[in-house]
Motif scaffolding. Structure first.
Motif, short mmCIF file in Angstrom:
data_model
loop_
_atom_site.label_atom_id
_atom_site.label_comp_id
_atom_site.label_asym_id
_atom_site.label_seq_id
_atom_site.Cartn_x
_atom_site.Cartn_y
_atom_site.Cartn_z
N TRP A 45 -1.79 -4.46 8.64
CA TRP A 45 -2.59 -3.51 7.85
C TRP A 45 -3.74 -2.97 8.68
CZ3 TRP A 45 -3.58 -7.15 3.09
CH2 TRP A 45 -2.42 -7.29 2.34
N ASN A 50 1.21 -0.94 8.92
CA ASN A 50 1.75 -1.15 7.58
C ASN A 50 0.67 -0.79 6.57
OD1 ASN A 50 4.27 -1.90 6.59
ND2 ASN A 50 4.17 -3.88 7.63
N SER A 53 0.54 -2.71 -0.63
CA SER A 53 0.95 -2.17 -1.93
C SER A 53 -0.30 -1.84 -2.75
CB SER A 53 1.78 -3.21 -2.69
OG SER A 53 0.96 -4.32 -3.04
N GLU A 55 -1.05 -2.88 -5.65
CA GLU A 55 -1.56 -4.13 -6.22
C GLU A 55 -2.48 -4.83 -5.22
OE1 GLU A 55 0.05 -8.43 -7.89
OE2 GLU A 55 1.47 -6.78 -7.66
N ARG A 56 -2.08 -4.83 -3.96
CA ARG A 56 -2.91 -5.49 -2.94
C ARG A 56 -4.15 -4.67 -2.60
NH1 ARG A 56 1.84 -8.23 0.72
NH2 ARG A 56 2.14 -9.99 -0.69
#
Length: 148
Positions: A45, A50, A53, A55-56
């Motif tokens: 991240w 990447n 999501s 949610e994350r």
């Protein structure tokens, strides 16, 4: 989302983590204690390889006490606010339907026929999106109920 945008989001995630004084492993564990996020995932991240999501993203925002808007765009937005009258109507819909996903259609009725909604609609941008944010348990903590 392009690579440059992912890199910027990753830099903001890294800032949040560093502000909390955590290494990548600690950060991953604190984001999800039941199913901890691997250090390698956090590294991906932060490098912009990447993208987490939604949610994350929400969990990162909560943990770091920053807005979702800041993480995704880099700008601090104003707090999302909803009038108490509208919030109470949405709460009633939730009681009647039992699930936020089932309440969505009834919410459309409010947006079409409710006089309080029509007055509020004339004062704010994207009121239906604010109602959805209040309705959804993942985003509800980011919506402030205000006096009418």
């Amino acid at each position: 989302m392009g690579k440059a945008d992912k890199i910027k989001v990753g830099e903001r995630i890294k800032q949040v983590r560093k502000k909390l004084g955590m290494n990548q492993s600690e950060f991953g564990r604190n984001l999800d204690e039941i199913s901890p996020i691997r250090q390698s995932t956090v590294r991906e991240w932060e490098a912009g390889n990447n993208f987490p999501s939604m949610e994350r993203i929400i969990k990162i925002a909560k943990l770091g006490n920053v807005s979702i808007d800041y993480l995704v765009t880099g700008s601090e937005s104003t707090i999302i606010q909803i009038p108490q009258k509208i919030a109470k109507k949405i709460d009633q819909i939730l009681l009647e339907t039992g699930k936020w996903s089932k309440a969505f259609e009834k919410l459309r009725d409010i947006s079409r026929f409710d006089s309080d909604y029509k007055i509020w609609k004339s004062k704010v941008e994207k009121p239906f999106n604010i109602c959805i944010a209040y309705l959804n348990p993942l985003t509800r903590p980011f919506v402030e109920v205000i006096d009418d």
